[in-house]
Design a protein around this motif. Structure first.
Motif: not given
Lengths: 213, 153
Positions: A144, A147, B112-113, A107, B150-151, B92, A203, A199, A151, A206-207, B153, A129, B115
Motif C-alpha cells: 500500500q 502504491e 471450525l478448523r 482457531y 486501490e488499483r 481456496p 494477487e 492465491e 499515485r 495482477s498488481k 484509484a 499461523e 475455516r
C-alpha cells in the motif's frame, strides 16, 4: 526472516484464561518451559483487559467460566485484536458450543482432558499461523505504501505546476518481485498451503500487470 | 409471495451492492431440501445451481464461477467434508456453508478448523442461513475488493 521482533515477538505470547487454578498453573509451567511467554488470568473480564494491554499471538480460553463465558470472551478479544488466534478448551463439548465457536472465529476447539503434547501441537501451529498472518499484513502494508508513492508520483507528473523536485518512480515491479520471493520462502517453510500461496501470487501478479499498463 | 420476495430482496440489498446477481451452488441429495432452498434463494435474487451429489457439484465448480457453496454433510457418493476440501483445493477463497441433519461435535470442530463459514443443523431458520450467505459473500468481496479499489484509484 525474523517477524514481529519490534513488538517483542507476539506469536510467542500466550494468554491462558481459565477459572480453575490448577489448569492455569499447569499450562503456565508447561508452556513456560517451551519458551513461550505465558500470562494467566482467572476470568473472561481479566482476559479482555489483558488483550487490551498487550499483544498475544495465541489465547487459550476455557468455555465454561462464571461471568463472561469462553465464547463471549473470544468474541470481544477478536474485536480488540483480530489477528490473535483463540483456542477454546472445554470439558463439556457440545454441538451448539462448537458451532458457536466456529461462528465466533475460534482457531481450534480442544476437549479436556487432553494430552499436553497435543495441546502443544495446536498452540505451535497457531503461533506459526500468527507469524504468517502478521507477515502477510506487513507485506500488504508495504504494498500500500508503494502504491501510495506511485499515485503521488503520477499526480506530481500530470499536475502542470513548476516542480523542481519530481519524486523518483518507485521500483514497483522489482518490489513485487521481492515480495513474490518472500512469499515463496514462506511457502517453502510450510506456513502457506499451496492454495493460499497461489492465491497470494495471483494477487501480486495482477498488481504487477496493472502497473505495467 | 412476490411482494414478500421483494421485501426480502430489499433487506438483502442493504448488505450487498446490487451490481450483479450472486451465484450459489446448493449440494444436497434430498430433493425436498433442494427445492426449499431454491425457492427461498431465487426469491432473494440469487442465481442458483443445484447438484444432488458430490461429483456433479465438482463438475460444476470446475466450469462455473460461484460466490458461495451450501452443502449437505451426508450424501451417498461423497462425504460432505471430503467434498468441501476438494472445493477448497480448487477455489481456496470460496465460502462454504454446511447444512446437516446429523450434527456432531467432530464434524463441527472439523468445519471450525478448516475455516468454513458456517454450520447449520436441520431444521434451520432460513433467514439465518440467508444472512450467513450474504455475510460470507460480503466478507469475500471486501477482502478481494480492497486491492481493487486501490488499483482503480
Amino acid at each position: 526472516m525474523v517477524v514481529g521482533k519490534e513488538n517483542g515477538v507476539p506469536e510467542h505470547n500466550i494468554l491462558v484464561i481459565d477459572d480453575e487454578v490448577f489448569v492455569r498453573e499447569l499450562l503456565e509451567e508447561y508452556f513456560d518451559r517451551l519458551d513461550y511467554d505465558v500470562k494467566t488470568v482467572g476470568s473472561g473480564e481479566d482476559g479482555i483487559a489483558a488483550v487490551r494491554q498487550s499483544r498475544f499471538g495465541v489465547v487459550l480460553v476455557d468455555l465454561k467460566m462464571p461471568g463472561k463465558d469462553g465464547i463471549e470472551t473470544l468474541r470481544e478479544i477478536r474485536k480488540i485484536d483480530p489477528l490473535c488466534l483463540a483456542i477454546i478448551m472445554t470439558g463439556y463439548p457440545t454441538i451448539d458450543s462448537s458451532i458457536e465457536a466456529l461462528r465466533a472465529g475460534a482457531y481450534d476447539y480442544v476437549i479436556k482432558p487432553f494430552k499436553l503434547s497435543e495441546l502443544r501441537e495446536v498452540v505451535d501451529r497457531a503461533a506459526g499461523e500468527y507469524k504468517f498472518k502478521a507477515e502477510v499484513e506487513r507485506i500488504q502494508r508495504n504494498i500500500q505504501t508503494v502504491e501510495g508513492e506511485l499515485r503521488d508520483y503520477r499526480s506530481a507528473r500530470t499536475t502542470p505546476v513548476i516542480c523542481h523536485a519530481v519524486p523518483s518512480p518507485p521500483k514497483t515491479a522489482r518490489y513485487i518481485q521481492s515480495q513474490l520471493r518472500e512469499l515463496e520462502q514462506l511457502h517453502d517453510a510450510g506456513y502457506l498451503s499451496n492454495g493460499e500461496y497461489e492465491e497470494k501470487v495471483r494477487e501480486l501478479r495482477s498488481k504487477d500487470v496493472e502497473k505495467k499498463r | 409471495m412476490l411482494r414478500a420476495g421483494r421485501r426480502r430482496m430489499q433487506q438483502w440489498m442493504g448488505n450487498l451492492p446490487m451490481d450483479r446477481r450472486r451465484h450459489l451452488l446448493i449440494v444436497d441429495d434430498e430433493l425436498l431440501i433442494r427445492d426449499l432452498l431454491y425457492d427461498h434463494f431465487s426469491g432473494c435474487d440469487y442465481d442458483i445451481t443445484l447438484a444432488d451429489n458430490g461429483q456433479s457439484a465438482m463438475a460444476r465448480i470446475a466450469v462455473e464461477e460461484f460466490d458461495t457453496v451450501i452443502l449437505d454433510l451426508k450424501m451417498p457418493d461423497m462425504d460432505g467434508l471430503e467434498l468441501a476440501s476438494a472445493i477448497k483445493e480448487k477455489r481456496p477463497a470460496m465460502p462454504i456453508i454446511i447444512i446437516t441433519g446429523y450434527p456432531s461435535v467432530e464434524s463441527a470442530v472439523e468445519a471450525l478448523r478448516r475455516r468454513y463459514c458456517d454450520y447449520f443443523v436441520k431444521p434451520f431458520n432460513m433467514k439465518k442461513l440467508e444472512k450467513a450467505v450474504s455475510a460470507a459473500i460480503q466478507e469475500v468481496e471486501q477482502t478481494s475488493g480492497r486491492g481493487e479499489g486501490e488499483r482503480r484509484a
